[in-house]
Scaffold this active site. Structure first.
Site, PDB file in Angstrom:
ATOM      1  N   ARG A 210       0.892  -1.295  -0.125  1.00  0.00           N
ATOM      2  CA  ARG A 210       0.153  -0.155  -0.380  1.00  0.00           C
ATOM      3  C   ARG A 210       1.154   1.121  -0.035  1.00  0.00           C
ATOM      4  NH1 ARG A 210      -3.491  -3.321   1.879  1.00  0.00           N
ATOM      5  NH2 ARG A 210      -1.862  -3.909   3.013  1.00  0.00           N
ATOM      6  N   THR A 211       1.635   1.358   1.105  1.00  0.00           N
ATOM      7  CA  THR A 211       2.312   2.518   1.158  1.00  0.00           C
ATOM      8  C   THR A 211       3.572   2.826   0.167  1.00  0.00           C
ATOM      9  OG1 THR A 211       2.806   2.504   3.420  1.00  0.00           O
ATOM     10  CG2 THR A 211       3.942   3.622   2.985  1.00  0.00           C
TER      11      THR A 211
ATOM     12  N   LYS B 122      24.452  -6.262  -0.071  1.00  0.00           N
ATOM     13  CA  LYS B 122      25.973  -6.742   0.165  1.00  0.00           C
ATOM     14  C   LYS B 122      26.625  -5.927   1.193  1.00  0.00           C
ATOM     15  CE  LYS B 122      26.311  -6.045  -5.006  1.00  0.00           C
ATOM     16  NZ  LYS B 122      25.943  -5.210  -5.926  1.00  0.00           N
TER      17      LYS B 122
ATOM     18  N   ARG C 133      11.133   4.100   4.342  1.00  0.00           N
ATOM     19  CA  ARG C 133      10.329   2.682   5.424  1.00  0.00           C
ATOM     20  C   ARG C 133      11.998   2.030   5.681  1.00  0.00           C
ATOM     21  NH1 ARG C 133       5.567  -0.584   4.986  1.00  0.00           N
ATOM     22  NH2 ARG C 133       4.931   1.378   5.536  1.00  0.00           N
TER      23      ARG C 133
END
Lengths: 307, 182
Positions: A58-59, A86, A108
């Protein structure tokens, strides 16, 4: 009134006037998504990077659609397919992204405070799309927008937030926002899911769903984070559902015109029964629609001219 | 600090001009078929409403009326840090093959009208777009002209022309304000 800040890191820092400006702006942006040509030229030539260290449908999609509807260019980076695997640190990733001159970085991250650290290190605007169990400001803004659109106000509404309050950035941001806008907030959940100092945020705590939702205008159900069940904060999903699932049996305790909200993704039959999630009280899909408008408003308000 | 304000149109003059403009719109378009009015926020909304009422009084038909906010199409938006408030756009009908009359209070540089035309074309493909303004004060910066003009008002660049309307300002008048630096 203009938004005089570089970043949107949390609701805690925002004033009531700033929240109102964002909500009013978002209200005007709703219409663009209903047009046949869902695009305005406003942010032509601006670049928005979505930097997601945690899973999201969603976000991330919402931010991407919001940026595209304003004609900005978007780039999505998810940790699992980037140099993070990495071993690159967040700071090195950010400095490299900065060197490519984007205008806004949406981040996020599972660590609370990661967006704040980034905001202090790079010149770009940072928007917090959820940091650990800390804040999820755009979710709270779209929730407030949805409530205001349906109820006409936020002041003096009674709002119950139910579920895993302790691990919920959605709950925290909503409590900050709703209290600032003059609503009364109650929270409920199993004792292991209620943070010890929660009363200091100005909310009333109940240990049962029935008590918490009595005569309320809005019920916000939180997702039970099943991935945390290993940590033994609740015995079983079945027991949780028996005590805290919003269903036909208990919804009548709330006001007749109650709104039922959920930030998604839903665990059907755990925190909310399917007939309630898809029923007449539910505004869950309005939340998603409004999310695009709120994020368009923030991108518009943050992307300045020549500083 | 002397601020010399000069009233150049009073309520009666505004009303007569709008009546004439309403007739001219009908004359030029040979009736009301496919005609729609779009008021540009904020100055054009009241004027578009009044034109709609005048046309209804003459022909007994209410032409569709929409409201357009052009802020997101402005060419100076990313040049300042002052973000204008976004108003609501409200166009509930299709513009395809319509004769669109854009309505604004003052025509000045022409940049607002450029933005408005770009916005309209995102809503569909009108048959034609015409422009009605209460005041044309000159100083165009783009090749744009009005089809219907209430009053041509030659002005200097250091003057301000403001159109006050009862609905939003409590009085109907057009005022020229001199900047106090003079």
């Amino acid at each position: 009134m203009i938004l005089e800040r570089k970043d949107i890191l949390g609701i805690k820092e925002l004033s009531k006037d700033e929240i109102l400006l964002i909500l009013d702006t978002a209200d005007s942006f709703i219409e663009i998504s209903t047009r046949e040509i869902k695009k305005v030229p406003t942010l032509r030539g601006k670049t928005v990077i979505n930097l997601f260290y945690e899973a999201s449908t969603r976000t991330r999609t919402s931010f991407e659609i919001a940026a595209k509807r304003l004609s900005a260019d978007t780039i999505n980076i998810s940790a699992s397919t980037s140099s993070v695997v990495k071993g690159e640190t967040l700071l090195d990733t950010a400095r490299n992204l900065e060197a490519m001159n984007p205008d806004v970085i949406v981040i996020r991250h599972s660590a609370a405070g990661a967006p704040h650290m980034l905001a202090g290190m790079v010149k770009q605007s940072i928007i917090n799309a959820g940091d650990g169990a800390h804040e999820h400001p755009t979710q709270a803004l779209l929730d407030m927008m949805t409530i205001r659109a349906k109820k006409g106000r936020l002041e003096n509404l009674n709002i119950a937030i139910v579920g895993d309050i302790a691990h919920s950035r959605v709950a925290r941001s909503n409590i900050y926002g709703l209290k600032k806008m003059g609503a009364q907030v109650t929270v409920a959940g199993p004792a292991t899911m209620i943070p010890r100092d929660i009363e200091q945020m100005g909310v009333t705590v109940y240990s049962s769903l029935d008590e918490a939702i009595k005569e309320v205008d809005v019920i916000m159900m939180l997702r039970i984070q099943i991935e945390r069940q290993q940590q033994n904060i609740f015995p079983s999903l079945r027991e949780y559902a028996q005590r805290f699932c919003l269903s036909k049996k208990n919804i009548s305790l709330a006001k007749e015109d109650v709104l039922v909200m959920h930030p998604g993704p839903i665990n059907r039959g755990v925190e909310i029964s399917p007939d309630i999630a898809d029923g007449p009280y539910s505004v869950i899909l309005d939340q998603v629609t409004n999310g695009v408008a709120v994020r368009m408003a923030l991108l518009y308000l943050l992307t300045g001219g020549k500083a | 600090m002397k601020n010399k304000n000069r009233v150049v149109m009073d309520a009666e003059a505004i009303d007569r001009s709008l009546t004439r403009v309403a007739y001219e719109i009908l004359e030029k378009n040979k009736g009301l078929d496919d005609l729609v009015l779009i008021g540009i926020r904020t100055g054009g909304i009241c004027l578009a409403n009044r034109l709609q009422r005048k046309i209804a009084a003459m022909e007994g038909i209410e032409v569709p009326l929409g409201i357009l906010d052009v802020t997101l199409y402005r060419d100076d938006l990313l040049r300042t840090n002052k973000k204008p408030r976004i108003g609501k756009t409200d166009i509930t009908f299709s513009l395809d093959d319509k004769k669109v009359v854009l309505v604004d209070d003052v025509l000045f540089t022409g940049r607002t009208i450029r933005a408005a035309m770009d916005a309209l074309i995102d809503f569909g493909r009108p048959r034609l777009i015409q422009l009605a303004v209460l005041i044309d004060r000159g100083h165009r910066e783009l090749p744009i002209r009005a089809d219907f003009v209430g009053k041509n008002l030659p002005s200097s660049l250091w003057e301000d022309v403001s159109v006050n309307l009862t609905e939003k300002d409590g009085v109907d008048e057009v005022v020229i304000e001199m900047d106090s630096e003079e």
